[in-house]
Write a protein that holds these residues in place. Structure first.
Motif, PDB file in Angstrom:
ATOM      1  N   PRO A  11       0.918 -24.400 -12.355  1.00  0.00           N
ATOM      2  CA  PRO A  11       0.169 -23.145 -12.355  1.00  0.00           C
ATOM      3  C   PRO A  11      -1.238 -23.338 -12.914  1.00  0.00           C
ATOM      4  O   PRO A  11      -1.532 -24.308 -13.615  1.00  0.00           O
ATOM      5  CB  PRO A  11       1.009 -22.230 -13.250  1.00  0.00           C
ATOM      6  CG  PRO A  11       1.781 -23.162 -14.128  1.00  0.00           C
ATOM      7  CD  PRO A  11       2.045 -24.378 -13.313  1.00  0.00           C
ATOM      8  N   LYS A  12      -2.084 -22.368 -12.616  1.00  0.00           N
ATOM      9  CA  LYS A  12      -3.502 -22.464 -12.979  1.00  0.00           C
ATOM     10  C   LYS A  12      -3.702 -22.662 -14.480  1.00  0.00           C
ATOM     11  O   LYS A  12      -4.558 -23.445 -14.905  1.00  0.00           O
ATOM     12  CB  LYS A  12      -4.224 -21.196 -12.513  1.00  0.00           C
ATOM     13  CG  LYS A  12      -5.728 -21.238 -12.720  1.00  0.00           C
ATOM     14  CD  LYS A  12      -6.403 -19.984 -12.181  1.00  0.00           C
ATOM     15  CE  LYS A  12      -7.908 -20.022 -12.413  1.00  0.00           C
ATOM     16  NZ  LYS A  12      -8.560 -18.776 -11.895  1.00  0.00           N
ATOM     17  N   GLU A  13      -2.926 -21.966 -15.323  1.00  0.00           N
ATOM     18  CA  GLU A  13      -3.124 -22.084 -16.768  1.00  0.00           C
ATOM     19  C   GLU A  13      -2.819 -23.492 -17.268  1.00  0.00           C
ATOM     20  O   GLU A  13      -3.463 -23.991 -18.192  1.00  0.00           O
ATOM     21  CB  GLU A  13      -2.261 -21.063 -17.518  1.00  0.00           C
ATOM     22  CG  GLU A  13      -0.762 -21.207 -17.276  1.00  0.00           C
ATOM     23  CD  GLU A  13       0.035 -20.112 -17.963  1.00  0.00           C
ATOM     24  OE1 GLU A  13      -0.380 -19.636 -19.040  1.00  0.00           O
ATOM     25  OE2 GLU A  13       1.090 -19.724 -17.421  1.00  0.00           O
ATOM     26  N   PRO A  36      -3.852 -27.393  -8.140  1.00  0.00           N
ATOM     27  CA  PRO A  36      -3.138 -26.210  -8.626  1.00  0.00           C
ATOM     28  C   PRO A  36      -2.259 -25.609  -7.533  1.00  0.00           C
ATOM     29  O   PRO A  36      -2.546 -25.744  -6.329  1.00  0.00           O
ATOM     30  CB  PRO A  36      -4.267 -25.241  -9.010  1.00  0.00           C
ATOM     31  CG  PRO A  36      -5.500 -26.076  -9.097  1.00  0.00           C
ATOM     32  CD  PRO A  36      -5.310 -27.217  -8.151  1.00  0.00           C
ATOM     33  N   LEU A  37      -1.201 -24.946  -7.934  1.00  0.00           N
ATOM     34  CA  LEU A  37      -0.309 -24.304  -6.988  1.00  0.00           C
ATOM     35  C   LEU A  37      -0.923 -22.987  -6.546  1.00  0.00           C
ATOM     36  O   LEU A  37      -1.062 -22.048  -7.332  1.00  0.00           O
ATOM     37  CB  LEU A  37       1.069 -24.058  -7.623  1.00  0.00           C
ATOM     38  CG  LEU A  37       2.160 -23.529  -6.699  1.00  0.00           C
ATOM     39  CD1 LEU A  37       2.445 -24.536  -5.591  1.00  0.00           C
ATOM     40  CD2 LEU A  37       3.426 -23.230  -7.488  1.00  0.00           C
ATOM     41  N   LYS A  40       3.680 -19.891  -3.817  1.00  0.00           N
ATOM     42  CA  LYS A  40       4.960 -20.122  -4.473  1.00  0.00           C
ATOM     43  C   LYS A  40       5.667 -21.360  -3.947  1.00  0.00           C
ATOM     44  O   LYS A  40       6.646 -21.822  -4.520  1.00  0.00           O
ATOM     45  CB  LYS A  40       5.858 -18.890  -4.292  1.00  0.00           C
ATOM     46  CG  LYS A  40       5.368 -17.663  -5.056  1.00  0.00           C
ATOM     47  CD  LYS A  40       6.328 -16.502  -4.900  1.00  0.00           C
ATOM     48  CE  LYS A  40       5.841 -15.289  -5.692  1.00  0.00           C
ATOM     49  NZ  LYS A  40       6.768 -14.123  -5.541  1.00  0.00           N
ATOM     50  N   ALA A  97       9.333 -27.056 -14.368  1.00  0.00           N
ATOM     51  CA  ALA A  97       8.343 -25.987 -14.294  1.00  0.00           C
ATOM     52  C   ALA A  97       7.937 -25.543 -15.701  1.00  0.00           C
ATOM     53  O   ALA A  97       8.738 -25.614 -16.641  1.00  0.00           O
ATOM     54  CB  ALA A  97       8.909 -24.808 -13.511  1.00  0.00           C
TER      55      ALA A  97
END
Length: 288
Positions: A11-13, A36-37, A40, A97
């Motif tokens: 994820p971006k963070e 980055p994803l 989904k 994840a």
């Protein structure tokens, strides 16, 4: 050896946090490439973009620079779509994840993010160590089946060997034992042979002997010619299952009996006529 470490599905963070860190925390000697994803699940466009980024990075190095390519990915039902772009030149590894902890607000969220950074560092370095195990085998060059060209060796047993290592090596409790066992299984179907009139053994697919070129190294894909090839042609010319190999290595292939075929398919499926007595085929199926 330089390592190109790709990280996908984060994820971006997490990506922003990684970019605040030194890349050496994750890849001590090489490049860190992150995608980055955006959705989904992995898409073909995501895989293609990562492939282009990797190709550009490989081109930035001289041909004789040993390069290892490994890819960490957060597993999903679309992982196969992503990984198909990187078989068999990369060594993949699964990532858990990131699940942020908001139990105590922002502080616990930041702690969980820092903990995930440590996890990424450990997983990346573990897989880099695995790539060195593969490199020990690949360094044998003409005596290892791991460098056989997939298209021209034409063997379901070779494909099974490469798929097994690509998919299962990181899961093995004893990776070195796993590698040797898979190679031994392959050799049951394609044992070493010594061609008539030759003193050195080689591997054989029933049609061609895949012999060592000795010191005559010239049949390889050069960076300057990469624009005339597909992206995977160059990537397969520099790394196999995450291990670098001699960029100038190729097999001198001679028929078991009778003449050579009129042509052999190269790394991007173009038929190429052989030389009068043999055909030079590199591990990535480049033909010269």
């Amino acid at each position: 050896m330089k390592t190109l470490l790709l990280l996908a599905g984060l994820p971006k963070e997490v990506v922003e946090k990684i970019r605040q860190e030194s890349s050496k925390r994750f890849v001590p000697n090489g490049n860190l490439l992150i995608k980055p994803l955006a959705d989904k699940s992995y898409t073909q466009a995501c895989g293609d973009e990562l492939l282009e980024i990797t190709h550009e990075c490989v081109l930035s190095y001289p041909e004789n620079q040993p390069l290892s390519i490994i890819i960490g990915y957060v597993d999903s039902r679309s992982s196969d779509l992503l990984l198909s772009n990187f078989f068999p030149f990369a060594l993949p590894f699964r990532l858990n994840a990131f699940i942020p902890d908001w139990s105590r607000g922002k502080n616990s969220r930041n702690q969980s993010l820092n903990k995930y950074m440590s996890y990424l560092s450990v997983r990346s370095r573990e897989t880099i160590s695995l790539s060195y195990l593969v490199k020990k085998i690949v360094d044998v060059r003409n005596l290892t089946p791991l460098l056989l060209p997939r298209t021209n060796f034409k063997s379901m047993h070779l494909n099974r060997l490469l798929v097994a290592i690509f998919s299962e090596l990181e899961l093995s409790p004893d990776p070195e034992k796993f590698l040797n066992a898979e190679i031994d299984r392959f050799l049951l179907h394609h044992p070493y042979r010594t061609p008539d009139g030759d003193s050195r053994r080689c591997l054989c697919n029933g049609d061609l002997h895949f012999k060592s070129p000795g010191n005559n190294r010239h049949g390889f894909l050069r960076n300057s010619d990469a624009k005339n090839h597909e992206l995977w042609c160059l990537l397969n010319a520099r790394s196999r299952l995450g291990a670098p190999y001699d960029h100038s290595f190729h097999f001198d292939c001679v028929p078991l009996r009778g003449p050579l075929a009129a042509s052999y398919v190269n790394c991007h499926s173009v038929p190429i006529a052989p030389k009068p007595t043999h055909v030079n085929i590199a591990p990535n199926d480049y033909i010269s």
